[in-house]
Design a protein around this motif. Structure first.
Motif, mmCIF file in Angstrom:
data_model
loop_
_atom_site.group_PDB
_atom_site.id
_atom_site.type_symbol
_atom_site.label_atom_id
_atom_site.label_comp_id
_atom_site.label_asym_id
_atom_site.label_seq_id
_atom_site.Cartn_x
_atom_site.Cartn_y
_atom_site.Cartn_z
ATOM 1 N N TYR A 1 35.383 38.612 33.027
ATOM 2 C CA TYR A 1 34.357 39.506 33.546
ATOM 3 C C TYR A 1 33.163 38.762 34.113
ATOM 4 C CZ TYR A 1 31.685 39.543 29.083
ATOM 5 O OH TYR A 1 30.961 39.208 27.974
ATOM 6 N N THR A 2 32.998 37.507 33.780
ATOM 7 C CA THR A 2 31.922 36.731 34.391
ATOM 8 C C THR A 2 32.318 36.262 35.790
ATOM 9 O OG1 THR A 2 31.158 35.989 32.225
ATOM 10 C CG2 THR A 2 30.470 34.700 34.125
ATOM 11 N N MET A 3 33.525 35.748 35.940
ATOM 12 C CA MET A 3 33.967 35.210 37.225
ATOM 13 C C MET A 3 34.227 36.289 38.270
ATOM 14 S SD MET A 3 36.463 32.039 36.171
ATOM 15 C CE MET A 3 37.492 32.427 37.519
ATOM 16 N N THR A 4 34.713 37.441 37.849
ATOM 17 C CA THR A 4 35.050 38.479 38.823
ATOM 18 C C THR A 4 33.858 39.315 39.224
ATOM 19 O OG1 THR A 4 35.691 40.003 37.061
ATOM 20 C CG2 THR A 4 37.436 38.670 38.052
ATOM 21 N N GLY A 5 32.763 39.183 38.525
ATOM 22 C CA GLY A 5 31.581 39.952 38.879
ATOM 23 C C GLY A 5 31.628 41.385 38.388
ATOM 24 N N VAL A 6 32.543 41.689 37.481
ATOM 25 C CA VAL A 6 32.639 43.040 36.933
ATOM 26 C C VAL A 6 31.360 43.380 36.183
ATOM 27 C CG1 VAL A 6 33.881 44.470 35.276
ATOM 28 C CG2 VAL A 6 35.144 43.004 36.828
ATOM 29 N N GLY A 7 30.802 42.416 35.533
ATOM 30 C CA GLY A 7 29.533 42.622 34.840
ATOM 31 C C GLY A 7 29.729 42.783 33.349
ATOM 32 N N TYR A 8 28.632 42.766 32.645
ATOM 33 C CA TYR A 8 28.677 42.786 31.193
ATOM 34 C C TYR A 8 28.714 44.205 30.650
ATOM 35 C CZ TYR A 8 27.683 37.946 31.949
ATOM 36 O OH TYR A 8 27.761 36.662 32.382
ATOM 37 N N GLY A 9 28.035 45.139 31.266
ATOM 38 C CA GLY A 9 28.136 46.548 30.926
ATOM 39 C C GLY A 9 27.756 46.899 29.507
ATOM 40 N N SER B 1 41.323 44.214 39.359
ATOM 41 C CA SER B 1 40.208 44.866 40.055
ATOM 42 C C SER B 1 39.393 43.858 40.856
ATOM 43 C CB SER B 1 39.319 45.616 39.070
ATOM 44 O OG SER B 1 38.700 44.720 38.174
ATOM 45 N N GLY B 2 39.230 42.645 40.340
ATOM 46 C CA GLY B 2 38.536 41.610 41.101
ATOM 47 C C GLY B 2 39.296 41.217 42.365
ATOM 48 N N PHE B 3 40.623 41.145 42.264
ATOM 49 C CA PHE B 3 41.455 40.827 43.418
ATOM 50 C C PHE B 3 41.385 41.928 44.459
ATOM 51 C CE2 PHE B 3 45.580 41.051 45.600
ATOM 52 C CZ PHE B 3 45.547 39.812 46.222
ATOM 53 N N VAL B 4 41.471 43.181 44.005
ATOM 54 C CA VAL B 4 41.402 44.317 44.929
ATOM 55 C C VAL B 4 40.033 44.364 45.603
ATOM 56 C CG1 VAL B 4 41.366 46.846 45.057
ATOM 57 C CG2 VAL B 4 43.148 45.693 43.748
ATOM 58 N N TRP B 5 38.985 44.130 44.860
ATOM 59 C CA TRP B 5 37.636 44.124 45.436
ATOM 60 C C TRP B 5 37.507 43.013 46.484
ATOM 61 C CZ3 TRP B 5 33.936 47.213 46.355
ATOM 62 C CH2 TRP B 5 32.671 46.765 46.648
ATOM 63 N N ALA B 6 38.070 41.851 46.204
ATOM 64 C CA ALA B 6 38.028 40.755 47.182
ATOM 65 C C ALA B 6 38.798 41.133 48.448
ATOM 66 C CB ALA B 6 38.600 39.488 46.566
ATOM 67 N N CYS B 7 39.913 41.830 48.310
ATOM 68 C CA CYS B 7 40.677 42.262 49.489
ATOM 69 C C CYS B 7 39.906 43.293 50.297
ATOM 70 C CB CYS B 7 42.021 42.833 49.058
ATOM 71 S SG CYS B 7 43.164 41.603 48.427
#
Length: 83
Positions: free
Chosen positions: A45-53, A73-79
């Motif tokens: 969650y740190t590397m993908t930017g999902v956040g700490y929440g 979700s990080g991969f999809v967001w990058a796409c």
């Protein structure tokens, strides 16, 4: 003679799980694979930017389920951003 990088009295990151594991036999800090999963979850969650929440997984099963979801979700967001 032992090298100590941290004082024994200081609070470590793995100590934060104690309150959520009151009824668990094998604590995260006592198990190497649970520490690995917790560290992998933190990294995900740190590397993908999902956040700490405010809502976080509280046990090992929830962390194991969240890790692939976060990476997907990080991969999809990058796409989406890359389009």
């Amino acid at each position: 003679l032992t090298l100590a990088l941290v004082d024994e009295d200081s609070v470590r990151w793995v100590d934060a799980f104690e309150n959520s594991e009151l009824d668990v036999e094998q604590k995260t800090k006592d198990s190497a694979w649970k520490q690995y999963v917790a560290a992998l979850y933190f990294t995900a969650y740190t590397m993908t930017g999902v956040g700490y929440g405010d809502v976080t997984p509280v046990n090992i099963a929830e962390r194991i389920v969240c890790i692939p979801i976060i990476f997907v979700s990080g991969f999809v967001w990058a796409c989406v951003i890359g389009q």
